[in-house]
Structure formats: structure tokens, C-alpha cells
Motif scaffolding. Sequence first.
Motif, mmCIF file in Angstrom:
data_model
loop_
_atom_site.group_PDB
_atom_site.id
_atom_site.type_symbol
_atom_site.label_atom_id
_atom_site.label_comp_id
_atom_site.label_asym_id
_atom_site.label_seq_id
_atom_site.Cartn_x
_atom_site.Cartn_y
_atom_site.Cartn_z
ATOM 1 N N PHE A 186 0.807 -1.216 0.000
ATOM 2 C CA PHE A 186 0.000 0.000 0.000
ATOM 3 C C PHE A 186 0.841 1.267 0.000
ATOM 4 O O PHE A 186 0.337 2.350 0.239
ATOM 5 C CB PHE A 186 -0.993 -0.041 1.171
ATOM 6 N N ASN A 187 2.154 1.049 -0.209
ATOM 7 C CA ASN A 187 3.037 2.185 -0.401
ATOM 8 C C ASN A 187 3.017 3.149 0.787
ATOM 9 O O ASN A 187 3.011 4.361 0.614
ATOM 10 C CB ASN A 187 2.619 2.918 -1.689
ATOM 11 N N THR A 188 2.957 2.596 2.001
ATOM 12 C CA THR A 188 2.934 3.461 3.174
ATOM 13 C C THR A 188 4.292 3.512 3.874
ATOM 14 O O THR A 188 4.424 4.118 4.919
ATOM 15 C CB THR A 188 1.907 2.969 4.209
ATOM 16 N N HIS A 189 5.293 2.822 3.294
ATOM 17 C CA HIS A 189 6.593 2.787 3.972
ATOM 18 C C HIS A 189 7.332 4.103 3.780
ATOM 19 O O HIS A 189 7.033 4.873 2.864
ATOM 20 C CB HIS A 189 7.431 1.636 3.432
ATOM 21 N N SER A 190 8.303 4.345 4.672
ATOM 22 C CA SER A 190 9.003 5.618 4.560
ATOM 23 C C SER A 190 10.162 5.530 3.566
ATOM 24 O O SER A 190 10.742 4.466 3.339
ATOM 25 C CB SER A 190 9.507 6.072 5.924
ATOM 26 N N ARG A 191 10.459 6.627 2.970
ATOM 27 C CA ARG A 191 11.600 6.750 2.066
ATOM 28 C C ARG A 191 12.487 7.848 2.622
ATOM 29 O O ARG A 191 12.013 8.979 2.695
ATOM 30 C CB ARG A 191 11.150 7.161 0.663
ATOM 31 N N PRO A 192 13.713 7.604 2.965
ATOM 32 C CA PRO A 192 14.380 6.301 3.016
ATOM 33 C C PRO A 192 13.884 5.431 4.168
ATOM 34 O O PRO A 192 13.230 5.931 5.069
ATOM 35 C CB PRO A 192 15.841 6.697 3.278
ATOM 36 N N ILE A 193 14.219 4.134 4.092
ATOM 37 C CA ILE A 193 13.940 3.233 5.210
ATOM 38 C C ILE A 193 14.723 3.766 6.405
ATOM 39 O O ILE A 193 15.917 4.007 6.300
ATOM 40 C CB ILE A 193 14.439 1.811 4.894
ATOM 41 N N PRO A 194 14.048 3.971 7.544
ATOM 42 C CA PRO A 194 14.744 4.606 8.659
ATOM 43 C C PRO A 194 15.836 3.720 9.261
ATOM 44 O O PRO A 194 15.752 2.503 9.235
ATOM 45 C CB PRO A 194 13.637 4.859 9.684
ATOM 46 N N SER A 195 16.848 4.374 9.787
ATOM 47 C CA SER A 195 17.908 3.713 10.514
ATOM 48 C C SER A 195 18.113 4.548 11.773
ATOM 49 O O SER A 195 17.944 5.762 11.710
ATOM 50 C CB SER A 195 19.184 3.710 9.672
ATOM 51 N N PRO A 196 18.447 4.021 12.915
ATOM 52 C CA PRO A 196 18.638 2.604 13.221
ATOM 53 C C PRO A 196 17.348 1.789 13.136
ATOM 54 O O PRO A 196 16.252 2.330 13.165
ATOM 55 C CB PRO A 196 19.154 2.638 14.670
ATOM 56 N N VAL A 197 17.562 0.487 13.015
ATOM 57 C CA VAL A 197 16.454 -0.441 12.956
ATOM 58 C C VAL A 197 15.884 -0.559 14.371
ATOM 59 O O VAL A 197 16.623 -0.838 15.306
ATOM 60 C CB VAL A 197 16.970 -1.821 12.497
ATOM 61 N N THR A 198 14.574 -0.335 14.529
ATOM 62 C CA THR A 198 14.019 -0.484 15.876
ATOM 63 C C THR A 198 13.937 -1.974 16.185
ATOM 64 O O THR A 198 13.636 -2.790 15.314
ATOM 65 C CB THR A 198 12.599 0.108 15.979
ATOM 66 N N ASP A 199 14.228 -2.316 17.415
ATOM 67 C CA ASP A 199 14.194 -3.709 17.862
ATOM 68 C C ASP A 199 15.128 -4.624 17.083
ATOM 69 O O ASP A 199 14.820 -5.793 16.891
ATOM 70 C CB ASP A 199 12.757 -4.294 17.769
ATOM 71 N N LEU A 200 16.259 -4.099 16.614
ATOM 72 C CA LEU A 200 17.253 -4.986 16.020
ATOM 73 C C LEU A 200 17.737 -5.913 17.134
ATOM 74 O O LEU A 200 17.908 -5.486 18.269
ATOM 75 C CB LEU A 200 18.433 -4.159 15.486
ATOM 76 N N ARG A 201 17.934 -7.156 16.796
ATOM 77 C CA ARG A 201 18.368 -8.101 17.818
ATOM 78 C C ARG A 201 19.751 -7.702 18.338
ATOM 79 O O ARG A 201 20.619 -7.314 17.552
ATOM 80 C CB ARG A 201 18.437 -9.496 17.222
ATOM 81 N N PRO A 202 20.005 -7.795 19.649
ATOM 82 C CA PRO A 202 21.306 -7.365 20.168
ATOM 83 C C PRO A 202 22.468 -8.093 19.478
ATOM 84 O O PRO A 202 22.369 -9.280 19.182
ATOM 85 C CB PRO A 202 21.247 -7.741 21.650
ATOM 86 N N ALA A 203 23.553 -7.351 19.249
ATOM 87 C CA ALA A 203 24.706 -7.889 18.524
ATOM 88 C C ALA A 203 25.269 -9.141 19.180
ATOM 89 O O ALA A 203 25.853 -9.991 18.518
ATOM 90 C CB ALA A 203 25.783 -6.821 18.420
ATOM 91 N N ARG A 204 25.076 -9.246 20.489
ATOM 92 C CA ARG A 204 25.525 -10.436 21.222
ATOM 93 C C ARG A 204 25.037 -11.700 20.535
ATOM 94 O O ARG A 204 25.728 -12.700 20.463
ATOM 95 C CB ARG A 204 24.931 -10.326 22.636
ATOM 96 N N ASP A 205 23.807 -11.683 20.013
ATOM 97 C CA ASP A 205 23.218 -12.887 19.416
ATOM 98 C C ASP A 205 23.454 -12.978 17.911
ATOM 99 O O ASP A 205 23.129 -13.986 17.303
ATOM 100 C CB ASP A 205 21.695 -12.904 19.626
ATOM 101 N N THR A 206 23.928 -11.903 17.288
ATOM 102 C CA THR A 206 24.072 -11.962 15.832
ATOM 103 C C THR A 206 25.548 -11.881 15.443
ATOM 104 O O THR A 206 26.160 -12.898 15.125
ATOM 105 C CB THR A 206 23.268 -10.830 15.169
ATOM 106 N N CYS A 207 26.147 -10.697 15.525
ATOM 107 C CA CYS A 207 27.553 -10.536 15.148
ATOM 108 C C CYS A 207 28.430 -11.552 15.881
ATOM 109 O O CYS A 207 29.389 -12.085 15.330
ATOM 110 C CB CYS A 207 28.075 -9.151 15.504
ATOM 111 N N GLU A 208 28.073 -11.810 17.146
ATOM 112 C CA GLU A 208 28.962 -12.637 17.960
ATOM 113 C C GLU A 208 28.869 -14.120 17.642
ATOM 114 O O GLU A 208 29.559 -14.933 18.245
ATOM 115 C CB GLU A 208 28.743 -12.346 19.452
#
Length: 460
Positions: A186-208
Motif C-alpha cells: 500500500f506504499n505506506t513505507h518511509s523513504r528512506p527506510i529509517p535507521s537505526p532499525v528499531t528492535d534490532l536483535r542485540p549484537a551479542r546474538d548476531t555478530c557474535e
Amino acid sequence: MSPAHTRFSLFKNAITIFGAALTTTGAILFLAFLLLELAGMHANPYVGMLFFLILPGLFVAGLVLMPLGVWLAHRRDAAGLTAWRPSWPKIDLNDVTQRRATAIFLASTIANLLIVLVAAFAGIEYMDSPQFCGQLCHEVMEPQWAGYQDSPHSRVVCVQCHIGPGASWFVKSKMSGLRQVYAVTFNTHSRPIPSPVTDLRPARDTCEQCHWPEKFHGDKIRTIRTYADDEANTESVTTLRMHIGGVNRLDKSATGIHWHVSRQNRIEYIATDDKRQVIPYVRLDDGKGNVTEFLADGVADAASLKGERRVLDCVDCHNRPSHTFAYSAERAVDEAIAAGGFDSAMPFIRREAVKVLKVAYPDRAAAFRGIQNGLTAFYKDAANVPKASVDRAVATAQHVFARNVFPAMNVTWGTYPNNVGHSDPGPSSYAGCFRCHDDSHKSRAGKVISQDCSLCHTIE
Ligand code: HEC
Ligand code: HEC
Ligand code: HEC
Ligand code: HEC
Ligand code: HEC
């Protein structure tokens, strides 16, 4: 009760036959495609969507339609009878026809379940693929996809950083995925996609999963080449010895830049803007019982601040590990000259390339034309500049544009700040480390977060 042959006639109704046709076509096409995929032929994301999501959907719809048709026919047949009650079919396994039919039914049910399982598995795998995440909504994800393909992580699938292992994050991500499909449809997303990502999983569980914070990196040499706007495009070379540090294996002491993420230190901060660029409050717990609060000028205490409170982790510095964009046209052109994309013997090529790249174009096609016209016009009368060099300059500048600027998504120079480092002052400058290291975040005892150049790097 009706004899067996009339029971089979229940199958001869339009709905059931249509269901059977759907299921059979869905199954054959799906299996054929799966074989091709296993044989190493990888489809583009649109074909993938057809085969992994739509065909299995048809298959299951067919499976649902078949018994539905039988049931409706059964009800219709029975409608004339006075004392009709819904009843289960009676199966007599002594009857050869019924025995065969039951065997066929059981075998095809097992086969169908297997197909559904394989399809569900393939569908989930497909939805986790970078092609699905990055290419399906082409325009929306184009900037992140372009950065990703060009990054040290281009072989790390999106979901490893964005979702990570475990069922609960999987479910969370699928829920937010539904919201995103809605926003794109429905074309309701923002341009640009906002950053930071809200609720990004903590780096402890991803990068690490791949990088552990105690890894000792020591120093790393970085060579940065920049060019002047003069006729000769004069080069300057800065060599930085980055004190990346880490945890020393011998005495377990944490040093250098990665001191922030050693397990003993815990840094919390409050950011008062939604891009996390303004950080008036920092709290350090050194794990030995010492807590120090650093406050920016004019801030009385943490309670007086409104904003997000966060524990610092990898992505507070490495917020562009995978979607890296040059923060300015100057920087992008410098990198391209250093990489040999422009012929540095062309007079003023640094200045001219920056000039055509900085124009605000309405779309990519206009940009490509503008770049071509701008550069060819400038070098039209230049003696000693071979046409091949001009053509290469045009192609490189167009590539630099397409890699960093996305008019359809309102992404341009400096839209996404990079927090590793600190930029030269300018319209698209970012503070990075200097968000905290500015010599003016003070503790009550008068200690500051230092801006001493040699704290982070020595310049050689
Ligand atoms: C190496 C880890 C990593 C990989 C792989 C990765 N991302 Fe990201 N992504 C990040 C981080 C970190 C951020 C920014 C987080 C922040 O600042 O909150 C981000 C941000 C984003 C954003 C928000 C806009 C922005 O640029 O900040 C989108 C959209 C996105 N990623 C999509 C993707 C897609 C699509 C893929 C796969 C094609 C992908 N990402 C692969 C780490 C990754
Ligand atoms: C699946 C494994 C994996 C995950 C997950 C991952 N990385 Fe990496 N990362 C790598 C590998 C492998 C390299 C080395 C690539 C190379 O040298 O070409 C790398 C390189 C890097 C580098 C050095 C880049 C450079 O320019 O040399 C940084 C910084 C980094 N990763 C940060 C992160 C951050 C932050 C995250 C989480 C958001 C993350 N990584 C998640 C595997 C991973
Ligand atoms: C305080 C900011 C900061 C934090 C927090 C941070 N880093 Fe870094 N990291 C840096 C800087 C700065 C560099 C050097 C970048 C350069 O000049 O190439 C670096 C370099 C790296 C490298 C490349 C090392 C090499 O030898 O090439 C990796 C990998 C990396 N970081 C991963 C991580 C991971 C994973 C985390 C989280 C556990 C993390 N970093 C947390 C600032 C940080
Ligand atoms: C808190 C840590 C820190 C401090 C303090 C610091 N820098 Fe940096 N500096 C960085 C990091 C991180 C980078 C990015 C390196 C990279 O691009 O990988 C950087 C990059 C640079 C660059 C290269 C910029 C470019 O064009 O990419 C220069 C020049 C520089 N610093 C100069 C200085 C000077 C001069 C000072 C003292 C006033 C200083 N820095 C203080 C962390 C710091
Ligand atoms: C959220 C705030 C914050 C940010 C952002 C930040 N730092 Fe720090 N940093 C600190 C604090 C707090 C200290 C400890 C100051 C003290 O106790 O003197 C510190 C200390 C350091 C130290 C000294 C570690 C040691 O050996 O004792 C280095 C090096 C450093 N930071 C580099 C960086 C670099 C490089 C960046 C950017 C990539 C950065 N920092 C970004 C808060 C921050």
C-alpha cells in the motif's frame, strides 16, 4: 447405504476434479523445479516466489478442495433422504475395490504430506535468502542490497544479522515481515527506510556468532588517499595506525577501541534524537564496582533527558557493516580514483566528477544522462585527453552514483551516517566517535571522554 461404486461417483464433481487438477499440477511443477534447484540452477527472486510460495499454495488449496467437493456432493445426494445425518463412510477392506482405493488414498496422503513438508521447508529457506530479502521489493531494498553486495558480508545471509538463531526471533521477524508486506503493497513505507532499525536483535546474538568481542586485533594500518581539486588532482596519503585492541590473552586486560565491548565493561547511553547522533549522557560500569556518569555541557542528570537508553554494542559503532555508502561525493570520488576507476592524468577529474555527482537528479536515468553530458562537455576540447579516458570516467561516475544515491528512496550523500570514525566537517558530516569523545562530556570528578587523537589512532 449406497454401494461402493456410487461412493466413488461422489468424486466426480467439478470441485473435486478441479482440486485434483490443482494439486497434481502444483506437485509436478513444484517437484520439477525443486530438482532443477537441487541441480544448481538458481532462480531469480520472482520465479522463486512463484515456485516456493505460490505453487505449494495451489497444491494445498487443491488438497482442501478435493474432500470439500466430496462432502458437498455427499450432502447433495443425501438431501432427498428424510433422516439424513452426517456420517463417516463405511470402509469394508474385504471388498477388493475398496481395499485398493484405501491403499491408494493412504499412499497419496503420505506422498502429499511429504510434499507439503518439503514445500514448507523450501519456502522458509527461500524467505530467508538474501534474494528474497533484498531483491523482491526491488525499489525499497535497493540501497541496502547494493551496499550489501559490495560489503565484506556479502556472503552472510541477511537473516544472520537481522534475525539470528532461535524460534522466538523467527516468529517476531515473520510478524514484522507481514507489516512490511502491507507497507510495500500500500506504499505506506518511509523513504528512506529509517535507521537505526528499531528492535534490532542485540549484537551479542548476531555478530557474535562469528566475531567474539575478546578477540585481540591489535593495531591495524589504514591508508586513506584523498585528492585535491587542482588540475593535477594532487594526491595526499594519510596512514592511520588504528588501535583496535581487544582483550589481551596474556593478562586479560582490555585495551584500545574494542575495550568498549569487553565483557567487564558495560557502557550505557541516552540518545535524544532518533538517529542516535546526539548523546548527552554516558554511563560506564567497569565491572569492578566503579560507575562513572559523563554528562554533556548543560545537562544536569540523566533523569532530565528524554530519549532512548541503550547498552552500547557492536552496531553503535559498526552501524554500516553491510550497507556502506560513501558519506560524500568527494569521498566516493577519492576512493574511485585510488582504485583506478578514473584516469588521474585527466586534468581536474576530481573536481569535475564531484560536480556532476552532487547534482540533485530526479531519477537514475536523468543522473546517468547528466553525468554523461557534464563530463563529455567539459573534456570536449581538451587536448591530450583520450576519448577512452572520458568514456571510462563517465562509466565510473555512473557506477559511483548508482552505488550510493537512490533518488526513488530519497537516499543521497550522507543520508545514512557511519559511526565508525568521524568525518571532515561538511554538509553531510557525521560525528561518529565524537558523539561521546568530544572532551566535553564530563564526570562529576571532572574526567572527560577524551578526543586525544592518539587514543584511537596514530597518524603516520
Ligand atoms: C553483517 C550484518 C548484516 C547483514 C548481512 C545484513 N544487514 Fe541489514 N543492517 C545491519 C545493521 C547493523 C544495520 C543498521 C542497524 C542500526 O543502526 O540499527 C542494518 C540496517 C538495515 C536496514 C535499515 C536501513 C539502513 O540502511 O540502516 C535494512 C532495510 C536492511 N538492513 C536490510 C538488509 C537486507 C535486505 C540484507 C540482505 C540482502 C541485509 N540487511 C544484510 C546488518 C546487516
Ligand atoms: C556469518 C558470520 C558473520 C556474521 C554474523 C557477522 N560477520 Fe562480520 N565478518 C565476517 C567475516 C568472514 C569477515 C571477514 C571478511 C573479509 O575479510 O573479507 C567479517 C568482517 C567484518 C568486519 C571488518 C570489515 C572490513 O572492512 O574489513 C567488521 C567491522 C565486521 N565484520 C563487523 C560485523 C558486525 C558489526 C556484525 C553484526 C551486525 C557482523 N560483522 C556479523 C563474518 C560475519
Ligand atoms: C567503540 C566503537 C566500536 C565498537 C563498540 C566495536 N567496534 Fe569493531 N571496530 C571499531 C573501529 C574504529 C575499527 C577499525 C575500523 C577501521 O579503521 O578499519 C573496528 C574494527 C573491527 C573489525 C576489523 C578488525 C580487523 O583487524 O580488521 C572487526 C571484525 C570488528 N571491529 C568487529 C566488532 C564486533 C563484532 C563488535 C561487537 C562485539 C565491535 N567490533 C564493536 C570500532 C568499534
Ligand atoms: C575516539 C577515537 C578517535 C579520536 C579521539 C580521533 N579519531 Fe580520527 N578516526 C577515528 C576512527 C575510528 C577513524 C576512521 C578510520 C576508518 O575510516 O576506518 C578516524 C579517521 C581519521 C582520519 C581519516 C579521515 C578520513 O578521511 O577517513 C583522520 C585524518 C583523523 N581521523 C584525524 C584525527 C585527528 C586529527 C584527531 C585528533 C583531533 C582524531 N582523528 C581523533 C577515531 C578517532
Ligand atoms: C556512547 C559513547 C561512546 C562512543 C560513541 C565511543 N566511545 Fe570510546 N569511550 C567511551 C567512554 C565512556 C570511554 C572511557 C573514558 C574514560 O574512562 O576515560 C571510552 C574510551 C575509549 C578508548 C580508550 C579505551 C582504553 O583503552 O581505556 C578508546 C580507544 C575509544 N574509546 C575509542 C573509540 C572509538 C574509536 C569510537 C568510535 C568508533 C568510540 N570510542 C566511540 C564512550 C564512547
